[in-house]
Design a protein around this motif. Structure first.
Motif, mmCIF file in Angstrom:
data_model
loop_
_atom_site.group_PDB
_atom_site.id
_atom_site.type_symbol
_atom_site.label_atom_id
_atom_site.label_comp_id
_atom_site.label_asym_id
_atom_site.label_seq_id
_atom_site.Cartn_x
_atom_site.Cartn_y
_atom_site.Cartn_z
ATOM 1 N N ARG A 1 0.816 -1.213 0.000
ATOM 2 C CA ARG A 1 0.000 0.000 0.000
ATOM 3 C C ARG A 1 0.848 1.260 0.000
ATOM 4 N N ARG B 1 0.146 6.539 -7.904
ATOM 5 C CA ARG B 1 -1.181 6.069 -7.460
ATOM 6 C C ARG B 1 -2.012 5.631 -8.664
ATOM 7 N N LEU B 2 -1.925 6.377 -9.757
ATOM 8 C CA LEU B 2 -2.642 6.004 -10.978
ATOM 9 C C LEU B 2 -2.155 4.650 -11.484
ATOM 10 N N HIS C 1 -0.784 2.248 -9.767
ATOM 11 C CA HIS C 1 -1.258 1.222 -8.837
ATOM 12 C C HIS C 1 -2.757 0.953 -9.035
ATOM 13 N N ALA C 2 -3.532 2.022 -9.200
ATOM 14 C CA ALA C 2 -4.979 1.859 -9.415
ATOM 15 C C ALA C 2 -5.250 1.103 -10.709
ATOM 16 N N GLU C 3 -4.468 1.390 -11.746
ATOM 17 C CA GLU C 3 -4.646 0.679 -13.015
ATOM 18 C C GLU C 3 -4.329 -0.799 -12.841
ATOM 19 N N GLN D 1 -4.567 -2.559 -10.131
ATOM 20 C CA GLN D 1 -5.671 -3.155 -9.374
ATOM 21 C C GLN D 1 -6.896 -3.361 -10.258
ATOM 22 N N GLN D 2 -7.204 -2.386 -11.111
ATOM 23 C CA GLN D 2 -8.371 -2.483 -11.985
ATOM 24 C C GLN D 2 -8.206 -3.608 -13.000
ATOM 25 N N GLN E 1 -8.746 -6.799 -11.137
ATOM 26 C CA GLN E 1 -10.171 -6.960 -10.837
ATOM 27 C C GLN E 1 -10.942 -7.369 -12.094
ATOM 28 N N PHE F 1 -12.884 0.902 -15.863
ATOM 29 C CA PHE F 1 -11.601 1.585 -16.023
ATOM 30 C C PHE F 1 -11.671 2.622 -17.138
#
Length: 179
Positions: free
Chosen positions: A7, A32-33, A35-37, A39-40, A43, A131
């Motif tokens: 994290r 952060r972007l 990392h978010a990508e 994760q997406q 998912q 996304f």
């Protein structure tokens, strides 16, 4: 403990601190972007019920079909960087689940062409919809000048990261009217 490390990874990734607080904030936003990508994408893969290689295979095959480029098992093995035996197992599973069909090559009867089914297209498109909608939704609310700055900065970062590396021509360009 390991989740805490993951994290907070974006807070400690760079070896040299940016010169200003604003630059540090921008770097952290980009990380952060990223990392978010990640994760997406994971998912989306989970929601599709596919393994990582099955998901990548269908994405590659869908893009090839949309570009009117026939793709066979050998092409897929190269793109996935897996053995011929592994690609056979992936293809067999996707055919069995109804996500892929094997067709005869139009000019070489010794080869096969792999085609994703409409079911696969729906599955992949639905899993990535959130996304894409988030990215397009945010950028559509910016004025043209701000979008030009975003595009210029992200292109400069991408160019700096890939300097000296062989890159495919226009791999990420989306032409007007395409999705």
């Amino acid at each position: 403990m390991p989740l805490t490390v993951v994290r907070r990874e974006h807070n400690h990734l760079y070896a040299r601190q940016p010169r200003s607080a604003a630059a540090r904030s921008a770097v952290e936003s980009i990380l952060r972007l990223q990392h978010a990508e990640e994760q997406q994408v994971e998912q989306a893969r989970i929601e599709s019920g596919l393994t990582k290689n099955e998901s990548l295979a269908l994405r590659y095959l869908l893009q090839a079909e949309r570009d009117a480029r026939p793709m066979g098992p050998k092409d897929l093995a190269v793109m996935l960087t897996v053995s011929n035996a592994s690609v056979t197992k992936i293809v067999d599973g996707l055919v069995e689940s109804g996500d892929l069909v094997r067709d005869a090559h139009p000019t070489d009867r010794r080869q096969q062409v792999l085609r994703p089914t409409p079911q696969a297209a729906t599955k992949i498109d639905a899993s990535y919809a959130r996304f894409h909608e988030a990215v397009v939704g945010v950028l559509d609310h910016l004025d043209d000048a701000d979008n030009e700055v975003v595009a210029r900065v992200l292109t400069s970062i991408s160019d700096a990261l890939t300097a000296g590396m062989p890159t495919p021509v226009d791999e990420y360009t989306v032409a007007a009217g395409q999705a």
